[in-house]
Design an enzyme around this catalytic site. Structure first.
Site, PDB file in Angstrom:
ATOM      1  N   CYS A  38       0.872  -1.187   0.000  1.00  0.00           N
ATOM      2  CA  CYS A  38       0.000   0.000   0.000  1.00  0.00           C
ATOM      3  C   CYS A  38       0.902   1.228   0.000  1.00  0.00           C
ATOM      4  CB  CYS A  38      -0.995  -0.017   1.156  1.00  0.00           C
ATOM      5  SG  CYS A  38      -0.274   0.089   2.810  1.00  0.00           S
ATOM      6  N   ASN A  70       2.163   1.522   4.418  1.00  0.00           N
ATOM      7  CA  ASN A  70       2.479   0.271   5.127  1.00  0.00           C
ATOM      8  C   ASN A  70       2.153   0.357   6.625  1.00  0.00           C
ATOM      9  OD1 ASN A  70       5.355  -1.909   5.754  1.00  0.00           O
ATOM     10  ND2 ASN A  70       3.293  -2.485   5.222  1.00  0.00           N
ATOM     11  N   CYS A  98      -1.601   0.971   7.425  1.00  0.00           N
ATOM     12  CA  CYS A  98      -3.041   0.688   7.533  1.00  0.00           C
ATOM     13  C   CYS A  98      -3.452  -0.565   6.769  1.00  0.00           C
ATOM     14  CB  CYS A  98      -3.859   1.881   7.029  1.00  0.00           C
ATOM     15  SG  CYS A  98      -3.640   3.387   8.008  1.00  0.00           S
ATOM     16  N   ARG A  99      -3.470  -0.506   5.434  1.00  0.00           N
ATOM     17  CA  ARG A  99      -4.059  -1.589   4.639  1.00  0.00           C
ATOM     18  C   ARG A  99      -3.148  -2.789   4.454  1.00  0.00           C
ATOM     19  NH1 ARG A  99      -5.164   2.008  -0.410  1.00  0.00           N
ATOM     20  NH2 ARG A  99      -3.242   2.871   0.453  1.00  0.00           N
ATOM     21  N   SER A 100      -1.904  -2.572   3.991  1.00  0.00           N
ATOM     22  CA  SER A 100      -1.072  -3.755   3.698  1.00  0.00           C
ATOM     23  C   SER A 100      -0.662  -4.536   4.947  1.00  0.00           C
ATOM     24  CB  SER A 100       0.138  -3.405   2.815  1.00  0.00           C
ATOM     25  OG  SER A 100       1.024  -2.522   3.446  1.00  0.00           O
ATOM     26  N   ASP A 160      -8.702   3.562   1.610  1.00  0.00           N
ATOM     27  CA  ASP A 160      -7.614   3.809   2.559  1.00  0.00           C
ATOM     28  C   ASP A 160      -8.183   4.395   3.854  1.00  0.00           C
ATOM     29  OD1 ASP A 160      -5.356   4.448   3.934  1.00  0.00           O
ATOM     30  OD2 ASP A 160      -4.320   5.343   2.223  1.00  0.00           O
TER      31      ASP A 160
HETATM   32  P1  4NP Z   1      -1.875   2.916   4.035  1.00  0.00           P
HETATM   33  O1  4NP Z   1      -2.476   4.318   4.534  1.00  0.00           O
HETATM   34  O2  4NP Z   1      -1.303   3.164   2.656  1.00  0.00           O
HETATM   35  O3  4NP Z   1      -3.077   2.004   3.969  1.00  0.00           O
HETATM   36  O4  4NP Z   1      -0.857   2.499   5.045  1.00  0.00           O
HETATM   37  C1  4NP Z   1      -1.722   5.488   4.589  1.00  0.00           C
HETATM   38  C2  4NP Z   1      -0.917   5.719   5.676  1.00  0.00           C
HETATM   39  C3  4NP Z   1      -0.204   6.896   5.754  1.00  0.00           C
HETATM   40  C4  4NP Z   1      -0.298   7.842   4.738  1.00  0.00           C
HETATM   41  C5  4NP Z   1      -1.106   7.584   3.643  1.00  0.00           C
HETATM   42  C6  4NP Z   1      -1.812   6.420   3.566  1.00  0.00           C
HETATM   43  N1  4NP Z   1       0.401   9.049   4.834  1.00  0.00           N
HETATM   44  O5  4NP Z   1       0.264   9.898   3.942  1.00  0.00           O
HETATM   45  O6  4NP Z   1       1.168   9.266   5.790  1.00  0.00           O
END
Ligand code: 4NP
Length: 161
Positions: free
Chosen positions: A8, A11, A13-15, A125
Site C-alpha cells: 500500500c 504500510n 493501515c491496509r497492507s 484507505d
Molecule cells: P496505508 O495508509 O497506505 O493504507 O498504510 C496510509 C498511511 C499513511 C499515509 C497515507 C496512507 N500518509 O500519507 O502518511
C-alpha cells in the site's frame, strides 16, 4: 515456497492488515509453511513504525497477531524475491511499477481483482476514510479468495496426508 507481498502507500493501515489477515487464514488452512507473506509501502514516511492504531484495534478484535510487524518501503529486490505483489489500489500498482522498473519478474495485481463482482476496485484507505471496519471486510473476503485462487492454480499445495 510461494512468496506474497502486500503493498500500500504507507504500510501502516491496509497492507499490514492484509499481511496479518492473510497469514492468519494461511495458518488456519495449515498452509503457513508453504507461503511466505510480507508487506511494504511505496512511501517512506512511516518506516519502522508498527501498524496504525485503527488497524491494530481491528486485528486485536479478530484475535489476529501483528507481532513484530514494522513498516518498510518497497525495495528493488522485492521484484525478484516475491512471486506475487498484491496492491491495495491502482495508484499502488503504478508506484510499484515505477519503483521496480519494467523488468520485474513478479506478477503485480490489485487485491480486489480476486473478488468476483466486487463493488469496488480499490481497497479504501482508512488513513483517510477512518473506516477500518469497511477495509477489514474487503481484506477478509479478498484474503479468502486469494488463498483459494493460489490453491486452485496449483501455486501452493496442501500437505499430503
Ligand atoms: P496505508 O495508509 O497506505 O493504507 O498504510 C496510509 C498511511 C499513511 C499515509 C497515507 C496512507 N500518509 O500519507 O502518511
Amino acid at each position: 515456497m510461494y512468496r506474497v507481498l502486500f503493498v500500500c502507500l504507507g504500510n501502516i493501515c491496509r497492507s499490514p492488515m492484509a499481511e496479518a489477515v492473510f497469514r492468519n487464514r494461511a495458518e488456519k488452512a495449515g498452509l503457513a509453511g508453504s507461503i511466505e507473506i510480507d508487506s511494504c509501502g511505496t512511501g517512506d514516511w512511516h518506516m519502522g513504525k508498527p501498524p496504525h492504531e485503527g488497524t491494530r484495534r481491528i486485528l486485536d478484535g479478530q484475535g489476529i497477531s501483528y507481532e513484530g510487524m514494522l513498516a518498510r518501503r518497497i525495495r528493488a529486490e522485492d521484484g525478484e524475491r516475491f512471486d506475487l505483489l498484491v496492491a491495495m489500489d491502482e495508484s499502488n500498482v503504478a508506484a510499484i511499477r515505477e519503483a521496480l522498473g519494467s523488468d520485474t519478474k513478479a506478477e503485480v495485481v490489485r487485491f480486489l481483482s480476486f473478488v468476483p463482482g466486487a463493488r469496488l476496485t480499490d481497497v479504501p484507505d482508512p488513513y483517510y476514510t477512518g473506516d477500518f471496519e469497511e477495509t477489514y471486510e474487503l481484506i477478509s473476503e479478498a484474503s479468502d479468495r486469494l488463498l483459494a485462487h493460489l490453491l486452485e492454480a496449483g501455486k501452493i499445495k496442501t500437505a499430503a496426508i
